[in-house]
Write an enzyme that holds these catalytic residues in place. Structure first.
Site, PDB file in Angstrom:
ATOM      1  N   ASN A 206      40.103  33.956  37.959  1.00 36.14           N
ATOM      2  CA  ASN A 206      40.588  34.246  39.310  1.00 36.14           C
ATOM      3  C   ASN A 206      40.694  32.980  40.153  1.00 36.14           C
ATOM      4  OD1 ASN A 206      40.988  37.023  39.094  1.00 36.14           O
ATOM      5  ND2 ASN A 206      38.842  37.465  39.494  1.00 36.14           N
ATOM      6  N   GLU A 241      35.106  43.285  35.911  1.00 32.97           N
ATOM      7  CA  GLU A 241      35.545  42.890  34.580  1.00 32.97           C
ATOM      8  C   GLU A 241      34.713  43.545  33.480  1.00 32.97           C
ATOM      9  OE1 GLU A 241      32.828  39.499  36.066  1.00 32.97           O
ATOM     10  OE2 GLU A 241      34.183  41.008  36.866  1.00 32.97           O
ATOM     11  N   ARG A 261      33.272  43.109  15.718  1.00 29.63           N
ATOM     12  CA  ARG A 261      34.692  43.050  15.328  1.00 29.63           C
ATOM     13  C   ARG A 261      35.574  42.949  16.565  1.00 29.63           C
ATOM     14  NH1 ARG A 261      36.851  48.552  13.920  1.00 29.63           N
ATOM     15  NH2 ARG A 261      37.319  48.452  16.144  1.00 29.63           N
TER      16      ARG A 261
END
Length: 316
Positions: A206, A241, A261
């Site tokens: 940001n 986030e 993964r």
């Protein structure tokens, strides 16, 4: 806030981009019945009725992100003396939002239409058999309108469960589905694992590229996370986030492998603006778990991942 704005003949509020009130003038204080000082640090949506709050949360952010301003949004303030209809305009300036509220008269076209229909029905009932036919038409029309309102309310309810930026499920949906999962775990042959995921150094994105770029990263991450999970799993934007994934019928050891993964695929993908990585906390459901306890374990695991180099998945 300068004196002219403070005593302006319309409500005026300045907030942070997250909606927390920084300043409020005398008119808005009079409208809601609270002092400017008491309004500070409250979220702007706390001033609205529940329907207006849902409408605002659904449409304000997408419109503001696209146009940097919102024009003619009709809302209702909730005050100690009742509800006050207002017309709101807003704009983004200097990393803050400015809102102007103008009080207006209540207009409820549907209610007026019902009143008119009732008067027609009363007159029709005094007339002939023809009147009974007209009455049936009116009743059919009213029933159709009720069905349309029910459908509209259902659409609004669904919209209220969606995060407007990323189009995945939101925190409100998370509360409901996690409660349902815990009930199933304790009453059925059902298990699940809990992943909480956080973008590493997202503030730098940001700060360096702007909030629009940060929003683009969040949207792209949500899209890729949806591709990583099955249709029976649940993906939620938890806030900022952070995302939460509920993996159905997956134990915690397998959940850790899945989390690693996901982490690796994100690390090795191409991203707009800059490369990103994520840290993940993992926890499997336990017999005595509540919503708070399973979250706390996963959050502690996330904190461990953050404190130990980031870009890793940790099981707790």
């Amino acid at each position: 806030m300068d004196t002219q704005l403070y005593y302006a003949p319309c409500g005026y509020i300045i907030t942070e981009l997250d909606g927390r009130i920084l300043e409020a003038n005398e008119m808005i204080s009079n409208l809601v019945g609270e002092s400017s000082r008491d309004l500070k640090q409250r979220h702007v949506t706390s001033l609205f009725t529940m329907p207006s709050r849902m409408y605002f949360q659904t449409y304000f952010s997408p419109i503001m992100s696209t146009h940097k301003k919102v024009e003619e949004m009709y809302l209702t303030l909730q005050t100690a003396d009742g509800q006050v209809p207002v017309l709101m305009n807003a704009q983004e300036r200097d990393d803050q939002y400015e809102y102007v509220f103008v009080k207006m008269q209540t207009r409820d076209d549907f209610e007026n239409e019902l009143i008119s229909a009732k008067r027609q029905v009363e007159k029709i009932l005094e007339d002939t058999d023809y009147a009974n036919g007209e009455l049936q038409k009116l009743l059919t029309e009213l029933e159709y309108k009720r069905e349309e309102i029910t459908k509209a309310n259902s659409r609004l309810e669904n919209l209220a469960m969606i995060d407007p930026l990323t189009s995945v499920k939101n925190r409100r949906y998370y509360e409901d589905v996690l409660t349902a999962f815990l009930i199933r775990f304790k009453s059925e042959d059902f298990t699940f694992s809990y992943l909480i995921l956080d973008i590493d150094h997202f503030k730098n994105v940001n700060d360096q590229y702007g909030h629009a770029a940060g929003d683009q990263v969040l949207q792209e991450l949500a899209r890729r996370l949806e591709q990583e999970i099955r249709k029976e799993d649940v993906l939620v934007r938890f806030g900022g986030e952070e995302f939460v994934i509920l993996l159905t019928d997956i134990n915690e050891r397998l959940a850790l492998k899945i989390a690693d993964r996901i982490r690796g695929n994100i690390e090795n993908s191409e991203w707009p603006h800059c490369q990103i990585t994520v840290s993940i906390g993992v926890s499997g459901v336990k017999p005595a778990d509540t919503k708070d306890t399973i979250f706390k374990r996963a959050d502690e695991a996330l904190y461990f991942s953050k404190k130990n180099g980031r870009n890793r998945a940790t099981l707790n």
